[in-house]
Design a protein around this motif. Structure first.
Motif, short mmCIF file in Angstrom:
data_model
loop_
_atom_site.label_atom_id
_atom_site.label_comp_id
_atom_site.label_asym_id
_atom_site.label_seq_id
_atom_site.Cartn_x
_atom_site.Cartn_y
_atom_site.Cartn_z
N PRO A 161 21.79 100.89 38.12
CA PRO A 161 21.87 99.89 39.20
C PRO A 161 23.15 99.06 39.19
CG PRO A 161 20.27 99.21 37.52
CD PRO A 161 20.66 100.62 37.22
N ILE A 162 23.74 98.84 38.02
CA ILE A 162 25.00 98.09 37.95
C ILE A 162 26.13 98.91 38.54
CG2 ILE A 162 26.71 97.08 36.40
CD1 ILE A 162 24.44 96.23 34.57
N LEU A 163 26.15 100.20 38.26
CA LEU A 163 27.19 101.07 38.81
C LEU A 163 27.12 101.15 40.33
CD1 LEU A 163 27.18 103.94 36.14
CD2 LEU A 163 29.14 102.49 36.73
N THR A 164 25.90 101.17 40.88
CA THR A 164 25.78 101.27 42.33
C THR A 164 26.07 99.94 43.02
OG1 THR A 164 23.38 100.90 42.14
CG2 THR A 164 24.14 103.19 42.29
N SER A 165 25.62 98.83 42.43
CA SER A 165 25.77 97.54 43.11
C SER A 165 27.10 96.86 42.83
CB SER A 165 24.62 96.61 42.72
OG SER A 165 24.60 96.39 41.31
N VAL A 166 27.52 96.84 41.57
CA VAL A 166 28.75 96.14 41.19
C VAL A 166 29.97 97.05 41.30
CG1 VAL A 166 29.93 94.89 39.33
CG2 VAL A 166 27.46 94.60 39.66
N PHE A 167 29.85 98.27 40.79
CA PHE A 167 30.99 99.19 40.79
C PHE A 167 31.09 100.00 42.09
CE2 PHE A 167 30.55 98.05 36.43
CZ PHE A 167 31.80 98.19 35.84
N GLY A 168 30.04 99.94 42.94
CA GLY A 168 30.11 100.53 44.27
C GLY A 168 30.00 102.03 44.37
N THR A 169 29.43 102.69 43.36
CA THR A 169 29.32 104.15 43.41
C THR A 169 28.07 104.57 44.17
OG1 THR A 169 27.98 104.40 41.40
CG2 THR A 169 30.36 104.24 41.11
N THR A 170 28.01 105.83 44.53
CA THR A 170 26.78 106.39 45.09
C THR A 170 25.74 106.50 43.98
OG1 THR A 170 27.42 108.68 44.62
CG2 THR A 170 28.12 107.76 46.75
N GLN A 171 24.48 106.67 44.38
CA GLN A 171 23.40 106.76 43.40
C GLN A 171 23.59 107.97 42.49
OE1 GLN A 171 21.15 104.46 43.03
NE2 GLN A 171 19.67 105.38 41.64
N VAL A 172 23.97 109.10 43.05
CA VAL A 172 24.13 110.32 42.26
C VAL A 172 25.28 110.19 41.26
CG1 VAL A 172 24.78 112.76 42.38
CG2 VAL A 172 23.06 111.85 43.95
N VAL A 173 26.41 109.63 41.67
CA VAL A 173 27.54 109.41 40.76
C VAL A 173 27.13 108.45 39.64
CG1 VAL A 173 29.84 108.39 40.55
CG2 VAL A 173 29.34 109.95 42.42
N ALA A 174 26.41 107.39 40.01
CA ALA A 174 25.95 106.41 39.03
C ALA A 174 25.04 107.05 38.00
CB ALA A 174 25.22 105.26 39.73
N GLN A 175 24.13 107.90 38.43
CA GLN A 175 23.19 108.53 37.51
C GLN A 175 23.91 109.52 36.60
OE1 GLN A 175 19.26 108.07 40.38
NE2 GLN A 175 19.87 110.10 39.75
N GLY A 176 24.92 110.22 37.10
CA GLY A 176 25.68 111.12 36.25
C GLY A 176 26.45 110.37 35.17
N LEU A 177 27.13 109.27 35.54
CA LEU A 177 27.85 108.46 34.56
C LEU A 177 26.90 107.80 33.57
CD1 LEU A 177 30.59 106.71 36.74
CD2 LEU A 177 30.96 108.40 34.95
N SER A 178 25.73 107.40 34.06
CA SER A 178 24.75 106.77 33.18
C SER A 178 24.24 107.76 32.14
CB SER A 178 23.57 106.23 34.01
OG SER A 178 24.00 105.17 34.83
N LEU A 179 24.10 109.00 32.51
CA LEU A 179 23.68 110.03 31.56
C LEU A 179 24.78 110.26 30.51
CD1 LEU A 179 21.96 112.54 33.97
CD2 LEU A 179 20.86 111.38 32.06
N ALA A 180 26.04 110.22 30.93
CA ALA A 180 27.15 110.35 29.98
C ALA A 180 27.14 109.19 29.00
CB ALA A 180 28.48 110.41 30.73
N LEU A 181 26.81 108.00 29.49
CA LEU A 181 26.69 106.82 28.63
C LEU A 181 25.52 106.96 27.67
CD1 LEU A 181 26.80 103.14 29.85
CD2 LEU A 181 24.77 103.98 28.69
N ALA A 182 24.41 107.51 28.18
CA ALA A 182 23.17 107.56 27.40
C ALA A 182 23.18 108.63 26.32
CB ALA A 182 21.98 107.79 28.34
#
Length: 249
Positions: A161-182
Motif C-alpha cells: 500500500p505504501i508503494l501504490t499510495s506514496v510512491f505512485g506505482t500500479t498495484q501489480v508493480v507494487a506487489q512485485g517489488l514487495s515480493l522482492a523485499l519479502a
C-alpha cells in the motif's frame, strides 16, 4: 495422513491468496493457525513462515516473468528489509505471546484502516515508475522489514500500500517489488524463529506444499483483475484477517 491432506488443502487456499495479493499467504495463515489449531502467536507466525518462504520465492519468479521487476529498485528494498527483519524477529521472540497477539491485532486494524481510507483520498494516476528513489526506498525497506520480522508477515503487506499510495506505482508493480523485499526478510525471519523453537514443522511443511501448488493461480488472477477490484479485494482481505485474529483475544 488425513491431517496432512487437510494442511495441504489449507495451504492451497492460502497460497492462492498469497499470489493474488503478493504477500505469500502468511497474513491470513497466522490467524488461521491460531483459531483452528490453537497455536500461540509466535508459534503461529513461525509456522506460517514455513509456507510463506517458498510461496514468496515462487510468486516473485512468476511476477518477474509477467512484469519485469527493476533491480535498481528491488536491491535497496531487499537489503534494508533483510537487516531490519532480522532485528525485528529477534525482538519478536522475546515478547510475551499474549502481548504479541494484541500487537498483531493492532497492526492488522491499522493496515485495514489505512487501506480503506486511501480508497477515498484523491490520487494521481498510477505509474510503472517510482516517484521517490533512494534513499526513500531504503527507508521503506527498513520499516517494512522491521514489521515483517516482528509479525512474521514478510513486510510485503506493509510495502504494497505504501508503494501504490506514496510512491505512485500500479498495484501489480507494487506487489512485485514487495515480493522482492519479502524474499530475503522472510528467510532470515524463519531462521530466527526456528532457532528459538517457534516453528511447528509438521504443520508448516504440508502448508508449504499446498501453497506451492496454487500460488501461480493467484498470480495469474492478479494480472487479470482490474486495478480497482484488486485494491478493493486487498482491503477486504485485511479486514477479514483482523476479525479472525480478534476471536483469539
Amino acid at each position: 495422513m488425513i491431517e496432512w491432506v487437510m494442511y495441504i488443502v489449507l495451504g492451497a487456499a492460502l497460497g492462492t491468496l498469497g499470489g493474488l495479493f503478493g504477500i505469500g499467504g502468511g497474513l491470513i495463515a497466522i490467524p488461521a493457525l491460531g483459531v483452528l489449531f490453537g497455536l500461540d502467536q509466535q508459534l503461529a507466525q513461525g509456522t506460517a513462515l514455513v509456507m510463506v518462504v517458498p510461496n514468496v520465492l515462487l510468486a516473485l519468479w512468476r511476477y518477474h516473468q509477467r512484469n519485469r521487476i527493476e533491480l535498481r529498485h528491488a536491491v535497496p528494498l531487499s537489503l534494508c528489509s533483510f537487516v531490519f527483519a532480522w532485528l525485528g524477529s529477534i525482538w519478536a521472540v522475546g515478547i510475551d505471546a499474549q502481548s504479541m497477539r494484541l500487537y498483531f491485532v493492532g497492526f492488522l486494524v491499522a493496515l485495514a484502516v489505512w487501506n480503506v481510507a486511501r480508497m477515498f483520498l484523491p490520487v494521481r494516476p498510477p505509474s510503472n515508475q517510482l516517484r521517490y528513489p533512494w534513499p526513500w526506498l531504503g527507508v521503506l525497506g527498513s520499516f517494512a522489514g522491521t514489521m515483517g520480522g516482528l509479525f512474521g508477515v514478510g513486510g510485503a503487506v506493509v510495502a504494497t500500500p505504501i508503494l501504490t499510495s506514496v510512491f505512485g506505482t500500479t498495484q501489480v508493480v507494487a506487489q512485485g517489488l514487495s515480493l522482492a523485499l519479502a524474499a530475503p526478510s522472510t528467510m532470515v525471519t524463519l531462521l530466527t524463529y526456528g532457532v528459538h523453537q517457534s516453528v511447528d514443522w509438521g504443520i508448516g511443511i504440508p502448508l508449504a506444499v499446498g501453497g506451492l501448488l496454487s500460488i501461480s493461480w493467484g498470480v495469474k488472477l492478479a494480472h487479470a483483475l482490474p486495478e480497482k477490484v484488486l485494491r478493493t479485494l486487498f482491503c477486504g482481505f485485511l479486514v477479514v484477517c483482523a476479525v479472525m485474529l480478534g476471536f483469539e483475544l
